[in-house]
Design a protein around this motif. Structure first.
Motif, PDB file in Angstrom:
ATOM      1  N   THR A  56     -29.721  79.930  97.935  1.00  0.00           N
ATOM      2  CA  THR A  56     -29.481  80.573  99.236  1.00  0.00           C
ATOM      3  C   THR A  56     -30.368  81.798  99.400  1.00  0.00           C
ATOM      4  OG1 THR A  56     -27.221  79.861  99.086  1.00  0.00           O
ATOM      5  CG2 THR A  56     -27.698  81.516 100.733  1.00  0.00           C
ATOM      6  N   ALA A 104     -33.853  80.683 100.160  1.00  0.00           N
ATOM      7  CA  ALA A 104     -34.001  80.182 101.519  1.00  0.00           C
ATOM      8  C   ALA A 104     -34.005  81.339 102.507  1.00  0.00           C
ATOM      9  CB  ALA A 104     -32.864  79.223 101.839  1.00  0.00           C
ATOM     10  N   ALA A 124     -34.852  71.921 109.904  1.00  0.00           N
ATOM     11  CA  ALA A 124     -34.209  71.280 108.739  1.00  0.00           C
ATOM     12  C   ALA A 124     -33.898  72.338 107.691  1.00  0.00           C
ATOM     13  CB  ALA A 124     -35.127  70.206 108.160  1.00  0.00           C
ATOM     14  N   LEU A 125     -34.839  73.290 107.539  1.00  0.00           N
ATOM     15  CA  LEU A 125     -34.629  74.366 106.563  1.00  0.00           C
ATOM     16  C   LEU A 125     -33.421  75.213 106.970  1.00  0.00           C
ATOM     17  CD1 LEU A 125     -35.522  75.982 104.101  1.00  0.00           C
ATOM     18  CD2 LEU A 125     -37.102  77.248 105.580  1.00  0.00           C
ATOM     19  N   ARG A 170     -30.840  74.269 108.748  1.00  0.00           N
ATOM     20  CA  ARG A 170     -29.604  73.517 108.477  1.00  0.00           C
ATOM     21  C   ARG A 170     -29.255  73.585 106.986  1.00  0.00           C
ATOM     22  NH1 ARG A 170     -31.686  70.147 112.401  1.00  0.00           N
ATOM     23  NH2 ARG A 170     -32.649  68.753 110.861  1.00  0.00           N
ATOM     24  N   GLU A 171     -30.296  73.511 106.142  1.00  0.00           N
ATOM     25  CA  GLU A 171     -30.064  73.578 104.698  1.00  0.00           C
ATOM     26  C   GLU A 171     -29.468  74.942 104.307  1.00  0.00           C
ATOM     27  OE1 GLU A 171     -29.779  71.436 102.661  1.00  0.00           O
ATOM     28  OE2 GLU A 171     -30.089  72.266 100.662  1.00  0.00           O
ATOM     29  N   ARG A 217     -25.923  74.952 105.231  1.00  0.00           N
ATOM     30  CA  ARG A 217     -25.132  74.127 104.302  1.00  0.00           C
ATOM     31  C   ARG A 217     -24.887  74.912 103.004  1.00  0.00           C
ATOM     32  NH1 ARG A 217     -25.380  70.836 100.141  1.00  0.00           N
ATOM     33  NH2 ARG A 217     -27.577  71.249  99.703  1.00  0.00           N
ATOM     34  N   LEU A 218     -25.968  75.566 102.525  1.00  0.00           N
ATOM     35  CA  LEU A 218     -25.837  76.314 101.267  1.00  0.00           C
ATOM     36  C   LEU A 218     -24.898  77.505 101.423  1.00  0.00           C
ATOM     37  CD1 LEU A 218     -29.526  76.183 100.007  1.00  0.00           C
ATOM     38  CD2 LEU A 218     -27.555  75.049  98.991  1.00  0.00           C
TER      39      LEU A 218
END
Ligand SMILES: Nc1nc2c(ncn2[C@@H]2O[C@H](COP(=O)(O)OP(=O)(O)OP(=O)(O)O)[C@@H](O)[C@H]2O)c(=O)[nH]1
Length: 226
Positions: free
Chosen positions: A11, A14, A30-31, A33-34, A37-38
């Protein structure tokens, strides 16, 4: 590295890339969203870790505390008295052990019911706890029996004064609902190291003194060898 640490690291990495907005390219979206999610995973794992720590803490507390009164229990007292023995041995210092047994408690249960008896035990426990100096220890051994360990108390005159204070806090009237109830205490006192050099020995002396105090209505009593 555990799952939580890996998630935290991922996290942090990112987030370090920078802020991503909805206007960005599909790969940036997409990054983003990741990252979301994390973040959710991290929050979930932190919550699970906290819940497990709280459960551990609660089970450690209940292993060493009496469930009714919240006082330290017999196990806690064993540990505390072992520590006290070793500290006082090294410092060539003494302490007093007081064995307190209530008088007339069964009559409270019989006359007013077990729930009133329970409340009285809670009130007396709180009063005893409040009467201790910091460094001293009080525990409920079970039923209507309590033990107190009083650091640096080595003289009868000092122990007399403390026992009288404890008798006064125990025998003060207690209002439970609309019932006024009252008990007394018999206290047996043993001194380390004069009466015994270990806890079983001190407990035997204090217990015998408590029975003498109860039998002859003395309030409190010392070893009969003193
Ligand atoms: N309410 C309540 N009663 C308890 C609890 N544990 C033990 N007792 C009761 O406490 C009473 C203790 O009995 P005794 O030691 O004879 O009480 P006492 O009337 O003070 O008599 P002496 O100790 O001989 O002076 C018994 O009736 C037990 O059932 C508890 O957690 N709650």
């Amino acid at each position: 590295m555990n799952g939580l640490a890996m998630t935290s690291t991922a996290t942090a990495a990112a987030l370090a890339i920078g802020t991503v907005t909805n206007d960005d390219t599909p790969s940036q979206q997409a990054l983003w969203r990741e990252i979301q999610r994390l973040r959710a995973l991290l929050a979930h794992q932190e919550h699970a870790l906290l819940a497990s720590r709280l459960r551990e803490e609660a089970s450690r507390h209940s292993a060493f505390h009496d469930t009714l009164t919240g006082l330290p229990n017999r196990q806690a007292f064993d540990q505390r008295s072992t520590d006290a023995l070793s500290t006082h041995q090294h410092a060539a210092d003494g302490f007093a052990l007081m064995y307190i047994d209530l008088d007339g408690f069964k009559a409270v249960n019989d006359r007013h019911g077990h729930a009133v008896g329970d409340e009285l035990l809670k009130v007396i426990s709180a009063r005893l706890s409040h009467a201790m100096r910091s460094g001293d220890a009080v525990s409920r051994q079970g039923g209507d029996e309590f033990l107190c360990l009083l650091c640096h108390v080595t003289m009868q005159a000092h122990a007399d004064a403390i026992a009288q204070k404890l008798q006064a806090v125990v025998s003060a009237p207690c209002l439970v609902g609309d019932q006024q109830v009252q008990v007394r205490a018999s206290i047996g006192i043993a001194f380390y190291p004069q009466d015994a050099s270990d806890m079983p020995g001190l407990l035997r002396v204090a217990d015998a003194a408590m029975y003498r105090a109860k039998k002859y209505q003395l309030g409190h009593a010392f070893s009969d060898l003193q």
